[in-house]
Write a protein that holds these residues in place. Sequence first.
Motif, PDB file in Angstrom:
ATOM      1  N   ASP A 201       4.851  10.033  -0.659  1.00  0.00           N
ATOM      2  CA  ASP A 201       4.295   8.924   0.116  1.00  0.00           C
ATOM      3  C   ASP A 201       2.955   9.325   0.738  1.00  0.00           C
ATOM      4  OD1 ASP A 201       6.593   7.396  -0.384  1.00  0.00           O
ATOM      5  OD2 ASP A 201       7.648   8.321   1.306  1.00  0.00           O
TER       6      ASP A 201
ATOM      7  N   SER B 271      10.031   6.242   1.508  1.00  0.00           N
ATOM      8  CA  SER B 271      11.378   6.819   1.485  1.00  0.00           C
ATOM      9  C   SER B 271      11.527   7.866   2.576  1.00  0.00           C
ATOM     10  CB  SER B 271      11.665   7.449   0.111  1.00  0.00           C
ATOM     11  OG  SER B 271      10.725   8.479  -0.157  1.00  0.00           O
TER      12      SER B 271
ATOM     13  N   LYS C 289      11.117   0.173   4.484  1.00  0.00           N
ATOM     14  CA  LYS C 289      11.790  -0.486   3.368  1.00  0.00           C
ATOM     15  C   LYS C 289      10.857  -1.490   2.681  1.00  0.00           C
ATOM     16  CE  LYS C 289      16.027   1.149   3.147  1.00  0.00           C
ATOM     17  NZ  LYS C 289      16.559   1.768   1.889  1.00  0.00           N
ATOM     18  N   GLU C 290      10.083  -2.198   3.486  1.00  0.00           N
ATOM     19  CA  GLU C 290       9.185  -3.207   2.918  1.00  0.00           C
ATOM     20  C   GLU C 290       8.047  -2.577   2.097  1.00  0.00           C
ATOM     21  OE1 GLU C 290       7.787  -5.435   6.205  1.00  0.00           O
ATOM     22  OE2 GLU C 290       9.742  -6.408   6.627  1.00  0.00           O
ATOM     23  N   ASN C 291       7.667  -1.363   2.427  1.00  0.00           N
ATOM     24  CA  ASN C 291       6.524  -0.732   1.762  1.00  0.00           C
ATOM     25  C   ASN C 291       6.944   0.450   0.883  1.00  0.00           C
ATOM     26  OD1 ASN C 291       3.831  -1.936   3.127  1.00  0.00           O
ATOM     27  ND2 ASN C 291       5.439  -1.751   4.707  1.00  0.00           N
ATOM     28  N   ASP C 292       8.214   0.532   0.553  1.00  0.00           N
ATOM     29  CA  ASP C 292       8.742   1.559  -0.364  1.00  0.00           C
ATOM     30  C   ASP C 292       8.440   2.980   0.113  1.00  0.00           C
ATOM     31  OD1 ASP C 292       9.745  -0.387  -2.086  1.00  0.00           O
ATOM     32  OD2 ASP C 292       7.816  -0.562  -3.141  1.00  0.00           O
TER      33      ASP C 292
END
Length: 447
Positions: free
Chosen positions: A349, A423, A418-421
Amino acid sequence: MDPVKDTTTTLIQTVYLVLQQVMDQIGWVFAPGWRQYQALIVLALIVLAWGLKRITEPRLQNWARTREGWPKWQLRLLVQFRRRLILIWFAILAWLVYVVMQQLTWPSRSYMIGVAATLATVWVTIALATQLVRNRALRRIVSWCLWIYATLYFLNAVDEITGFLDRLAIEFGETRVSALTVITALVVLGVLLGGARLLSRLFTANVRGNEDISPSMQVLTTKAVQILVYGLALYVGAQAIGLDLTGLAFLYGIIGVGLGFGLQTVVSNLVSGVIILLDKSIKPGDVISLGETFGWIESLSARYVSVKTREGLEFLIPNEQLIANQVVNWTHSNQLVRLDIHFGTAYDDDPHQVRALAVQAASAVNRVLVNPNAPVCHIVGFGDSSVDYILRFWIGDPTAGLTNVRGNVYLALWDVFKENDISIPFPQREVRLLNQAGQSDAPTPPA
């Protein structure tokens, strides 16, 4: 001569004389003539008042049930009014009969009825007025004392009863203690202490309503006034009943020395409480931490500080501990408190995006401040399984709790990640099985 035996003989003679006077008064009342007629009229009025009470009580009770929204003191007076309907009806009827008889016949022929009407009115007034005393036991004592005194006063029997009580005395050398002295002392002290309590409550209400005075100074002022008022009431009461306090100076000194040795902890807490109130280090409403105790201050007293936690527990912490130990006052100079949250994300990320999303999530929580101190997020390290971050934000209402706002920020992070993947990794381990050196593949021979 035995002084105890003489005192007992005198008391017996006094009681006998009083009983004889009471019997003479009863015989005088029921002697044939207008006195007997007035007594019979009073008895008839009592019966008539009882009948009117039976008729009006159900209607009054039904009407009272419809009175919604009334203050408690009005409902309390209404209950007392209903309980004394017989006495109220008797007072009304007696006054009507008295006024009529004053116009139709000689005033002396309605004298007893007038006294009965006056007593009934005074009794009702006392019953309603004593409702101002909140303590139930004290209210009963005050009511009975006032009823007895009013009855004796309107029957012109105060002097006789005073003389009788003064003769009920015990002598120890030059000291003479009579029943009249004891009763006078109790009445004087009761009135003075009651007045002191009323003045203290009025002063406390005025001080607490003054916003220009800090909470700590309000507590200190009210405590000082209470000590002054109650001490003055006791001193004036002792002087009023003739108690010489100068002869007790030596006894006071002995008691002071004993208190100094035996009550060191209590005195230390009292002095610490005064210091806390003067230096304004803590005050009601502050959020403090002392060891494992975290909560806000409910009240300051002379011996301890009441601290209430989020779990609903109330800790009574001695003032001495607040002086001797380290105390964290979260709201001493201002209400701003900074909180930190640690989290980690995967190495895949983008850290710039993670920091921006974390600040965005924290800013969206209601209690998190965005001005003048906005939330910030920094990388604090590279872990085994994640890139580690710290999210810092400020709140301005620590009294509303710390754990709940942290939980809300964690939920906001979860949703935005969660909305922007993004982790949130967890530790992973790989287990490899290796053949042992020199291990034989041949089957094991049977035993």
